[in-house]
Design an enzyme around this catalytic site. Structure first.
Site, PDB file in Angstrom:
ATOM      1  N   LYS A 152      15.532  -8.436  10.531  1.00 62.62           N
ATOM      2  CA  LYS A 152      16.030  -8.394   9.153  1.00 62.62           C
ATOM      3  C   LYS A 152      17.216  -9.349   8.955  1.00 62.62           C
ATOM      4  O   LYS A 152      17.350  -9.964   7.893  1.00 62.62           O
ATOM      5  CB  LYS A 152      16.416  -6.963   8.768  1.00 62.62           C
ATOM      6  CG  LYS A 152      15.207  -6.019   8.651  1.00 62.62           C
ATOM      7  CD  LYS A 152      14.215  -6.498   7.579  1.00 62.62           C
ATOM      8  CE  LYS A 152      13.147  -5.471   7.257  1.00 62.62           C
ATOM      9  NZ  LYS A 152      12.181  -5.944   6.250  1.00 62.62           N
ATOM     10  N   SER A 199      -6.199   0.733   4.341  1.00 66.35           N
ATOM     11  CA  SER A 199      -4.943   0.944   3.613  1.00 66.35           C
ATOM     12  C   SER A 199      -5.039   0.470   2.162  1.00 66.35           C
ATOM     13  O   SER A 199      -4.430   1.056   1.279  1.00 66.35           O
ATOM     14  CB  SER A 199      -3.766   0.276   4.332  1.00 66.35           C
ATOM     15  OG  SER A 199      -3.838  -1.132   4.233  1.00 66.35           O
ATOM     16  N   SER A 251      14.979  -7.386   2.801  1.00 66.03           N
ATOM     17  CA  SER A 251      15.650  -7.237   4.084  1.00 66.03           C
ATOM     18  C   SER A 251      16.279  -5.837   4.123  1.00 66.03           C
ATOM     19  O   SER A 251      15.831  -4.938   3.399  1.00 66.03           O
ATOM     20  CB  SER A 251      16.690  -8.360   4.228  1.00 66.03           C
ATOM     21  OG  SER A 251      17.337  -8.256   5.467  1.00 66.03           O
ATOM     22  N   TYR A 303      14.458  -4.540  15.175  1.00 69.71           N
ATOM     23  CA  TYR A 303      14.305  -4.415  13.728  1.00 69.71           C
ATOM     24  C   TYR A 303      15.485  -5.084  13.028  1.00 69.71           C
ATOM     25  O   TYR A 303      15.303  -5.895  12.111  1.00 69.71           O
ATOM     26  CB  TYR A 303      14.230  -2.936  13.335  1.00 69.71           C
ATOM     27  CG  TYR A 303      14.209  -2.705  11.843  1.00 69.71           C
ATOM     28  CD1 TYR A 303      13.022  -2.828  11.132  1.00 69.71           C
ATOM     29  CD2 TYR A 303      15.372  -2.390  11.140  1.00 69.71           C
ATOM     30  CE1 TYR A 303      12.992  -2.636   9.751  1.00 69.71           C
ATOM     31  CE2 TYR A 303      15.357  -2.195   9.761  1.00 69.71           C
ATOM     32  CZ  TYR A 303      14.168  -2.323   9.077  1.00 69.71           C
ATOM     33  OH  TYR A 303      14.143  -2.140   7.720  1.00 69.71           O
ATOM     34  N   THR A 339       0.790  -1.229   0.000  1.00 68.36           N
ATOM     35  CA  THR A 339       0.000   0.000   0.000  1.00 68.36           C
ATOM     36  C   THR A 339       0.823   1.281   0.000  1.00 68.36           C
ATOM     37  O   THR A 339       0.287   2.362  -0.202  1.00 68.36           O
ATOM     38  CB  THR A 339      -0.957   0.032   1.218  1.00 68.36           C
ATOM     39  OG1 THR A 339      -0.178  -0.094   2.408  1.00 68.36           O
ATOM     40  CG2 THR A 339      -1.949  -1.115   1.129  1.00 68.36           C
TER      41      THR A 339
END
Lengths: 283, 283
Positions: B199, B40, B179, B195, B13
């Site tokens: 990843k 969205s 990633s 985070y 989106t």
């Protein structure tokens, strides 16, 4: 005032974790070992691996099921455990994770116990292709191998920062996260996709955390262990047809013993403790 | 029989995901875009970014909340969505994730839609020190950035293997996991510990998965994107004092635009599609 370092070791009931508790306690370090259940921490052999070499030395074992993340963190509840003193006294009861600090410190004004080390050693393996791994298993692997260790780091750091104000900044404070060569770039073993992801995540997390907490005198490291011949983990993988040690040889990754891995993890910390005069003897 | 490749794009989106849907659809690829909510996916600008360049081309948008992992996987339930045909027809309804294959294939015997590409693009950032990140936020990051992508991979691979039997092994089939450079060794940015872990985990997972599924003709890759100037993600980090682009420059990581990142992700796949004669024009 005598300073007494306390180490928290997860996955303490067998393998590397148990071997770490044995070596730490031999050097006079007070150990809080965490296992997944009352059954696992009640193991008599584990109890014998916790040495008492000085009169103030205390150990505690706690049963916390890390697969139940985040419930075990958010509940703030007490966990079943067993406490062992140098005089042979044993006490079974319910304890909060960090209340040994308050409880032990209240008993002798000449001794001050402080949080010196966390080793996140608990972990489970995977022996299934990704498409055959259901979400319950994925969740277990992530909760035990990555999210519970992260929560243990966060809780420990808060306590270490508190200790630092009262005890001083020069005491050795370490967070050691046991990761795996399977979390490293170029080392890809089929059948371990989620396990490898969790260990890569733990390694990267530790390195970012180091940047965040080094200013508090906390040294954060992750240790990428290769296969260890004499643990259940490697034996189980073998019996399921995953030749982790052969895979390691092919990639030139050293295969070690529990004793070698334990030295690799602990030597730097124990040397720092020795320098600070809080343990004696040779490392 | 005309073969029609279908691409599933998560995080469709906005940002890179939306830019990917625009480029894929311009090349005649049928797109299933996934966003987190009906709100969205109802964005009019998103709708305009989905091009119709051939008469059989169809697109679908689905609302799946990846923070609700594993519920969204295990429930096998239908999700609200919107379908767009080349003739301008629109349909709002409840759809299962992969039922476009059956539904679209039932409508014209001369056309066969098959699953050709999954791009896991959905992700959320973090802007907090580890000790200030509570377990609810940790869970959100892991569910959206790692565990939902893994489940999307597993579901997609099963469908691709099924397709392979009826359509043939020589068609381009790709799984691309977006990633980040923050998941790479030596790139450690304070305030992004979870985070970065998610990843790094997604990157390692993708590489192990590649070993598991390449025998089915499925190419699996993860793409380590650097900061992208013109996305909300980097703008939000900036407004919270995290200078991701300056950090990147210091480490010599290229800062790119959405257009550049989109080419980096899609060029190999689109070239393969072009070779196979399923799309025309230049890539």
């Amino acid at each position: 005032m005598k300073l007494e370092p306390v180490a928290i070791v997860t996955g303490a009931t067998r393998g590397i974790g148990k071997s770490i508790v044995e070596r730490l306690s031999l050097h006079g370090v007070n150990c809080v070992g965490i296992g997944s259940s009352m059954r696992s921490i009640s193991n008599e052999e584990l109890r014998r691996s916790m040495k008492h070499v000085s009169k103030n030395q205390r150990h505690r074992l706690l049963a916390i099921d890390f697969s139940e993340w985040p419930t075990w963190v958010d509940s703030k509840r007490e966990f079943q455990g067993i406490e062992y003193c140098a005089n042979g006294r044993e006490e079974v009861g319910d304890f909060k994770i960090f209340d040994m600090l308050k409880s032990w410190n209240s008993q002798d004004k000449e001794v001050r116990y402080y949080l010196s080390l966390l080793i996140n050693c608990a972990g489970i393996t995977q022996e299934s292709l990704s498409i055959r791994t259901d979400s319950a298993e994925m969740k277990n692997i992530m909760n035990i191998n990555l999210l519970s260790p992260v929560s243990m780091c966060n809780l420990t750091i808060k306590n270490m920062i508190k200790d630092r104000k009262t005890i001083g900044a020069d005491k050795p404070r370490y967070i050691l996260n046991v990761s795996s060569v399977l979390g490293k770039p170029k080392v890809y073993l089929p059948g371990t996709s989620l396990y490898s992801a969790s260990k890569a995540g733990l390694g990267q997390y530790s390195n970012v955390l180091e940047q965040e907490v080094s200013k508090y005198g906390i040294i954060t490291k992750s240790v990428q262990l290769g296969p260890i011949q004499d643990t259940d983990m490697v034996q189980n993988l073998k019996s399921n047809g995953i030749q982790l040690d052969e895979f390691a040889k092919r990639l030139g990754i050293p295969v070690s013993t529990k004793a070698e891995a334990t030295r690799l993890i602990l030597d730097e910390y124990l040397e720092k403790l020795l320098e600070s005069g809080q343990v004696s003897g040779t490392v």
